[in-house]
Design a protein around this motif. Structure first.
Motif, PDB file in Angstrom:
ATOM      1  N   THR A 163       0.806  -1.220   0.000  1.00 49.38           N
ATOM      2  CA  THR A 163       0.000   0.000   0.000  1.00 49.38           C
ATOM      3  C   THR A 163       0.840   1.271   0.000  1.00 49.38           C
ATOM      4  O   THR A 163       0.529   2.221  -0.728  1.00 49.38           O
ATOM      5  N   LEU A 164       1.886   1.301   0.807  1.00 46.18           N
ATOM      6  CA  LEU A 164       2.668   2.536   0.952  1.00 46.18           C
ATOM      7  C   LEU A 164       3.917   2.576   0.079  1.00 46.18           C
ATOM      8  O   LEU A 164       4.442   3.654  -0.202  1.00 46.18           O
ATOM      9  N   PHE A 165       4.388   1.392  -0.348  1.00 42.08           N
ATOM     10  CA  PHE A 165       5.635   1.347  -1.114  1.00 42.08           C
ATOM     11  C   PHE A 165       5.482   0.601  -2.439  1.00 42.08           C
ATOM     12  O   PHE A 165       6.476   0.301  -3.100  1.00 42.08           O
ATOM     13  N   SER A 166       4.246   0.289  -2.816  1.00 38.16           N
ATOM     14  CA  SER A 166       3.954  -0.393  -4.087  1.00 38.16           C
ATOM     15  C   SER A 166       4.763  -1.671  -4.263  1.00 38.16           C
ATOM     16  O   SER A 166       5.165  -2.034  -5.368  1.00 38.16           O
ATOM     17  N   GLY A 167       5.029  -2.357  -3.172  1.00 40.08           N
ATOM     18  CA  GLY A 167       5.746  -3.627  -3.229  1.00 40.08           C
ATOM     19  C   GLY A 167       7.220  -3.500  -3.541  1.00 40.08           C
ATOM     20  O   GLY A 167       7.879  -4.497  -3.860  1.00 40.08           O
ATOM     21  N   GLU A 168       7.775  -2.291  -3.405  1.00 39.95           N
ATOM     22  CA  GLU A 168       9.154  -2.066  -3.855  1.00 39.95           C
ATOM     23  C   GLU A 168      10.114  -1.786  -2.697  1.00 39.95           C
ATOM     24  O   GLU A 168      11.042  -0.988  -2.828  1.00 39.95           O
ATOM     25  N   ILE A 169       9.910  -2.445  -1.549  1.00 43.81           N
ATOM     26  CA  ILE A 169      10.889  -2.372  -0.478  1.00 43.81           C
ATOM     27  C   ILE A 169      11.999  -3.375  -0.776  1.00 43.81           C
ATOM     28  O   ILE A 169      11.732  -4.531  -1.110  1.00 43.81           O
ATOM     29  N   ALA A 170      13.236  -2.940  -0.670  1.00 46.67           N
ATOM     30  CA  ALA A 170      14.391  -3.752  -1.056  1.00 46.67           C
ATOM     31  C   ALA A 170      14.770  -4.734   0.043  1.00 46.67           C
ATOM     32  O   ALA A 170      15.850  -4.658   0.623  1.00 46.67           O
ATOM     33  N   VAL A 171      13.855  -5.667   0.321  1.00 48.87           N
ATOM     34  CA  VAL A 171      14.119  -6.650   1.379  1.00 48.87           C
ATOM     35  C   VAL A 171      13.442  -7.956   1.008  1.00 48.87           C
ATOM     36  O   VAL A 171      12.370  -7.973   0.400  1.00 48.87           O
ATOM     37  N   GLU A 172      14.078  -9.060   1.345  1.00 46.66           N
ATOM     38  CA  GLU A 172      13.479 -10.374   1.149  1.00 46.66           C
ATOM     39  C   GLU A 172      12.410 -10.595   2.223  1.00 46.66           C
ATOM     40  O   GLU A 172      12.659 -10.400   3.409  1.00 46.66           O
ATOM     41  N   LYS A 173      11.223 -10.999   1.802  1.00 42.54           N
ATOM     42  CA  LYS A 173      10.152 -11.251   2.765  1.00 42.54           C
ATOM     43  C   LYS A 173      10.505 -12.411   3.684  1.00 42.54           C
ATOM     44  O   LYS A 173      10.146 -12.433   4.850  1.00 42.54           O
ATOM     45  N   GLU A 174      11.219 -13.401   3.141  1.00 44.36           N
ATOM     46  CA  GLU A 174      11.618 -14.543   3.946  1.00 44.36           C
ATOM     47  C   GLU A 174      12.536 -14.097   5.079  1.00 44.36           C
ATOM     48  O   GLU A 174      13.571 -13.477   4.837  1.00 44.36           O
ATOM     49  N   PHE A 217      18.576  -2.906   8.603  1.00 40.35           N
ATOM     50  CA  PHE A 217      17.352  -2.177   8.272  1.00 40.35           C
ATOM     51  C   PHE A 217      17.673  -0.865   7.569  1.00 40.35           C
ATOM     52  O   PHE A 217      17.006  -0.483   6.603  1.00 40.35           O
ATOM     53  N   ARG A 218      18.670  -0.165   8.043  1.00 37.77           N
ATOM     54  CA  ARG A 218      19.033   1.099   7.390  1.00 37.77           C
ATOM     55  C   ARG A 218      19.570   0.849   5.980  1.00 37.77           C
ATOM     56  O   ARG A 218      19.382   1.662   5.082  1.00 37.77           O
ATOM     57  N   GLY A 219      20.227  -0.294   5.777  1.00 38.33           N
ATOM     58  CA  GLY A 219      20.657  -0.658   4.425  1.00 38.33           C
ATOM     59  C   GLY A 219      19.473  -0.890   3.502  1.00 38.33           C
ATOM     60  O   GLY A 219      19.498  -0.494   2.329  1.00 38.33           O
ATOM     61  N   VAL A 220      18.402  -1.514   4.035  1.00 37.15           N
ATOM     62  CA  VAL A 220      17.177  -1.720   3.262  1.00 37.15           C
ATOM     63  C   VAL A 220      16.577  -0.376   2.866  1.00 37.15           C
ATOM     64  O   VAL A 220      16.166  -0.168   1.713  1.00 37.15           O
ATOM     65  N   VAL A 221      16.533   0.546   3.801  1.00 34.45           N
ATOM     66  CA  VAL A 221      15.975   1.871   3.532  1.00 34.45           C
ATOM     67  C   VAL A 221      16.787   2.577   2.455  1.00 34.45           C
ATOM     68  O   VAL A 221      16.231   3.149   1.510  1.00 34.45           O
ATOM     69  N   SER A 222      18.104   2.553   2.580  1.00 36.26           N
ATOM     70  CA  SER A 222      18.976   3.226   1.612  1.00 36.26           C
ATOM     71  C   SER A 222      18.781   2.650   0.205  1.00 36.26           C
ATOM     72  O   SER A 222      18.671   3.394  -0.770  1.00 36.26           O
ATOM     73  N   ALA A 223      18.719   1.316   0.103  1.00 36.01           N
ATOM     74  CA  ALA A 223      18.546   0.682  -1.208  1.00 36.01           C
ATOM     75  C   ALA A 223      17.172   0.990  -1.791  1.00 36.01           C
ATOM     76  O   ALA A 223      17.026   1.218  -3.003  1.00 36.01           O
ATOM     77  N   THR A 224      16.142   1.017  -0.929  1.00 34.88           N
ATOM     78  CA  THR A 224      14.780   1.329  -1.385  1.00 34.88           C
ATOM     79  C   THR A 224      14.704   2.748  -1.929  1.00 34.88           C
ATOM     80  O   THR A 224      14.123   3.005  -2.995  1.00 34.88           O
ATOM     81  N   MET A 225      15.304   3.698  -1.220  1.00 33.78           N
ATOM     82  CA  MET A 225      15.308   5.089  -1.667  1.00 33.78           C
ATOM     83  C   MET A 225      16.094   5.244  -2.969  1.00 33.78           C
ATOM     84  O   MET A 225      15.659   5.961  -3.897  1.00 33.78           O
ATOM     85  N   ALA A 226      17.229   4.583  -3.085  1.00 29.73           N
ATOM     86  CA  ALA A 226      18.072   4.716  -4.283  1.00 29.73           C
ATOM     87  C   ALA A 226      17.350   4.190  -5.516  1.00 29.73           C
ATOM     88  O   ALA A 226      17.390   4.818  -6.589  1.00 29.73           O
ATOM     89  N   GLU A 227      16.678   3.039  -5.368  1.00 31.73           N
ATOM     90  CA  GLU A 227      15.981   2.467  -6.512  1.00 31.73           C
ATOM     91  C   GLU A 227      14.812   3.346  -6.942  1.00 31.73           C
ATOM     92  O   GLU A 227      14.589   3.556  -8.141  1.00 31.73           O
ATOM     93  N   ARG A 228      14.070   3.908  -5.987  1.00 26.23           N
ATOM     94  CA  ARG A 228      12.959   4.776  -6.366  1.00 26.23           C
ATOM     95  C   ARG A 228      13.460   6.083  -6.983  1.00 26.23           C
ATOM     96  O   ARG A 228      12.854   6.591  -7.940  1.00 26.23           O
ATOM     97  N   ARG A 229      14.545   6.630  -6.469  1.00 19.84           N
ATOM     98  CA  ARG A 229      15.111   7.833  -7.093  1.00 19.84           C
ATOM     99  C   ARG A 229      15.500   7.557  -8.546  1.00 19.84           C
ATOM    100  O   ARG A 229      15.294   8.399  -9.429  1.00 19.84           O
ATOM    101  N   ARG A 230      16.081   6.381  -8.776  1.00 19.00           N
ATOM    102  CA  ARG A 230      16.467   6.024 -10.149  1.00 19.00           C
ATOM    103  C   ARG A 230      15.238   5.981 -11.047  1.00 19.00           C
ATOM    104  O   ARG A 230      15.251   6.522 -12.164  1.00 19.00           O
ATOM    105  N   ARG A 231      14.155   5.383 -10.571  1.00 20.13           N
ATOM    106  CA  ARG A 231      12.946   5.296 -11.378  1.00 20.13           C
ATOM    107  C   ARG A 231      12.330   6.670 -11.603  1.00 20.13           C
ATOM    108  O   ARG A 231      11.805   6.952 -12.688  1.00 20.13           O
ATOM    109  N   MET A 232      12.378   7.524 -10.597  1.00 14.36           N
ATOM    110  CA  MET A 232      11.828   8.868 -10.745  1.00 14.36           C
ATOM    111  C   MET A 232      12.591   9.661 -11.799  1.00 14.36           C
ATOM    112  O   MET A 232      12.013  10.507 -12.496  1.00 14.36           O
ATOM    113  N   ALA A 233      13.882   9.386 -11.927  1.00 12.56           N
ATOM    114  CA  ALA A 233      14.694  10.085 -12.922  1.00 12.56           C
ATOM    115  C   ALA A 233      14.553   9.464 -14.306  1.00 12.56           C
ATOM    116  O   ALA A 233      14.452  10.180 -15.309  1.00 12.56           O
TER     117      ALA A 233
END
Length: 466
Positions: A163-174, A217-233
């Motif tokens: 809902t909030l991240f469109s399934g694009e959090i950079a983390v394995e669910k397992e 966890f902070r690594g997950v956040v950093s990777a999630t932000m980087a990937e979305r920034r790339r898509r926004m550009a």
């Protein structure tokens, strides 16, 4: 004569009947703060106590709570102990930020969590819940045992991610639930240095092992932000218009700083789903001990689904389901304490004319845990009685005697989101399955950042009879 059986009383610490020693206080707080509170905390409207050099006002009176959290909220800041526990994890996330930083973050996120916008997530919540239900379907050729505390953590994380991240959090669910458990176990507990209000640079030995998982966890956040920034550009026309995009669009000097955005994403990924997950697990446990009410819930769910009602309507169409969840929130509030400190001298006068002085610097402790079980405000306060929260009874509950989401300017921004999510998840699962106790189902509530069942919540999952 009333021949009805006594309502189910789920497990909880019995109020203390003696004043503990200083050493006993420290040991109890380190083990489980919920076991610390004595009879006065469950029977008196307010108490002033002293531990070491810190005076504390324990507040239960709804009028005084309203005064502190709403009417004069500007005079009360987060207490030092709470700050020392939470800030190492969440830094300037919405739960821990103060002053202008908190105001900027709250204003930025408010549009996503309006009741109208939250209702727009109902379809996604339904799809994720149905997909999660399929895991049970694959295992349900015969009854099986599953740890519903873990299951609900995974389900609510997947709803949050979609809902909030469109399934694009950079983390394995397992393994995600295990990581959350480790983070809260190691980082979300009181350290002796917190009780002594030692400065942040003094090492907290109980949290040393949590640094690695926090870094993950902070690594997950950093990777999630980087990937979305790339898509926004690179793909601006294909970027989802979700919570993550909204935050990154505010990444500018006059909006939110990069670190503030990172802190808020971590807050939602690491803790935003956790409160709902715990309450869902406790709900399933409580209704497994209340068979008649469970059957009422099942009939209500079956009727609403058979009518073809859209998921956005379920919150209103399933009052018994919502009431069970709210009663679980009462007995096991995910956030069992609200900690404030008085900035300046203050006082409150009760309707009866009694004056409560509030000294400058005093720690003010509002505990949903004791408030929700308080003898002055609840009939049979330790019992699981969902009917308290049915529409015809709701007016009997004072707004400030029931605080699962807090109150005032810092009321939980996601309350509507959480209630809708819970009803949809419960309806989807209970329409198909029943959750029953096993010989190993002996939960004990333990306070970390949330009210967790010690040892998990193993339950038998079986397909409901047609």
């Amino acid at each position: 004569m009333d021949t009805r059986p006594e309502p189910f009383e789920p497990p909880a610490p019995v109020p203390r009947t003696h004043i503990p020693s200083r050493i006993e206080i420290i040991r109890t707080v380190l083990r489980n703060p919920l076991e610390l509170w004595g009879e006065p905390s469950y029977t008196l409207p307010w108490i002033e106590t002293k531990f070491i050099n810190q005076r504390t006002l324990i507040v239960n009176d709804p009028g005084l709570i309203r005064y502190i959290l709403v009417e004069n909220a500007s005079n009360y800041e987060m207490s030092n102990v709470r700050r020392l526990i939470l800030r190492p994890i969440l830094r300037d996330g919405l739960l821990t930020a103060e002053g202008d930083v908190w105001k900027r973050s709250r204003k930025a996120m408010a549009p996503v969590f309006t009741p109208r916008h939250a209702k727009g997530f109902a379809g996604q919540m339904l799809r994720v819940s149905e997909h999660f239900r399929e895991r049970y379907e694959r295992a349900a050729s015969e009854p099986f045992v599953s740890n519903v505390a873990v299951d609900m953590t995974e389900l609510t994380f997947e709803i949050l991610a979609e809902t909030l991240f469109s399934g694009e959090i950079a983390v394995e669910k397992e393994g995600f639930a295990a990581n959350v458990e480790e983070l809260l176990h190691r980082m979300g507990r009181v350290d002796p240095m917190d009780l002594l209000v030692a400065p942040p640079w003094v090492p907290r030995l109980t949290r040393i092992g949590g640094r690695k998982v926090l870094d993950r966890f902070r690594g997950v956040v950093s990777a999630t932000m980087a990937e979305r920034r790339r898509r926004m550009a690179d793909e601006p026309d294909k970027v989802p218009n979700d919570f993550l995009t909204l935050l990154l669009q505010l990444e500018r000097p006059e909006g939110l700083s990069t670190s503030e955005i990172e802190d808020n994403i971590l807050t939602f990924i690491g803790a935003g789903h956790e409160t709902t997950a715990r309450a869902l697990a406790w709900t399933l446990y409580c209704i497994a001990n209340t068979s008649a009410y469970r059957e009422t819930m099942e009939k209500e769910i079956d009727s609403a689904l058979a009518s073809g009602a859209e998921p956005v309507e379920w919150l209103e169409r399933m009052p018994h389901v919502l009431a069970a969840f709210e009663e679980a929130l009462r007995l096991y509030p995910p956030a069992p304490s609200i900690n404030r400190a008085a900035i300046e001298e203050d006082a409150w006068t009760s309707p009866e004319g009694e004056v409560v002085p509030i000294r400058k610097g005093i720690s003010v402790l509002i505990m949903p845990w004791t408030l929700h079980r308080h003898a002055l405000y609840w009939q049979k306060p330790r019992a699981f009685m969902p009917e308290r929260f049915l529409p015809e009874n709701r007016d009997k509950i004072n707004r400030f005697q029931y605080l699962p989401f807090g109150a005032g300017p810092r009321v939980c921004i996601g309350a509507t989101f959480a209630l809708q999510e819970a009803v949809i998840a419960l309806a989807v699962l209970m329409h198909r399955f029943r959750f029953d106790l096993t010989e190993a189902t002996h939960p004990w509530p333990v306070q970390r950042l949330t009210t967790q069942p010690k040892g998990g919540l193993p339950m038998k999952v079986s397909v409901r009879a047609a």
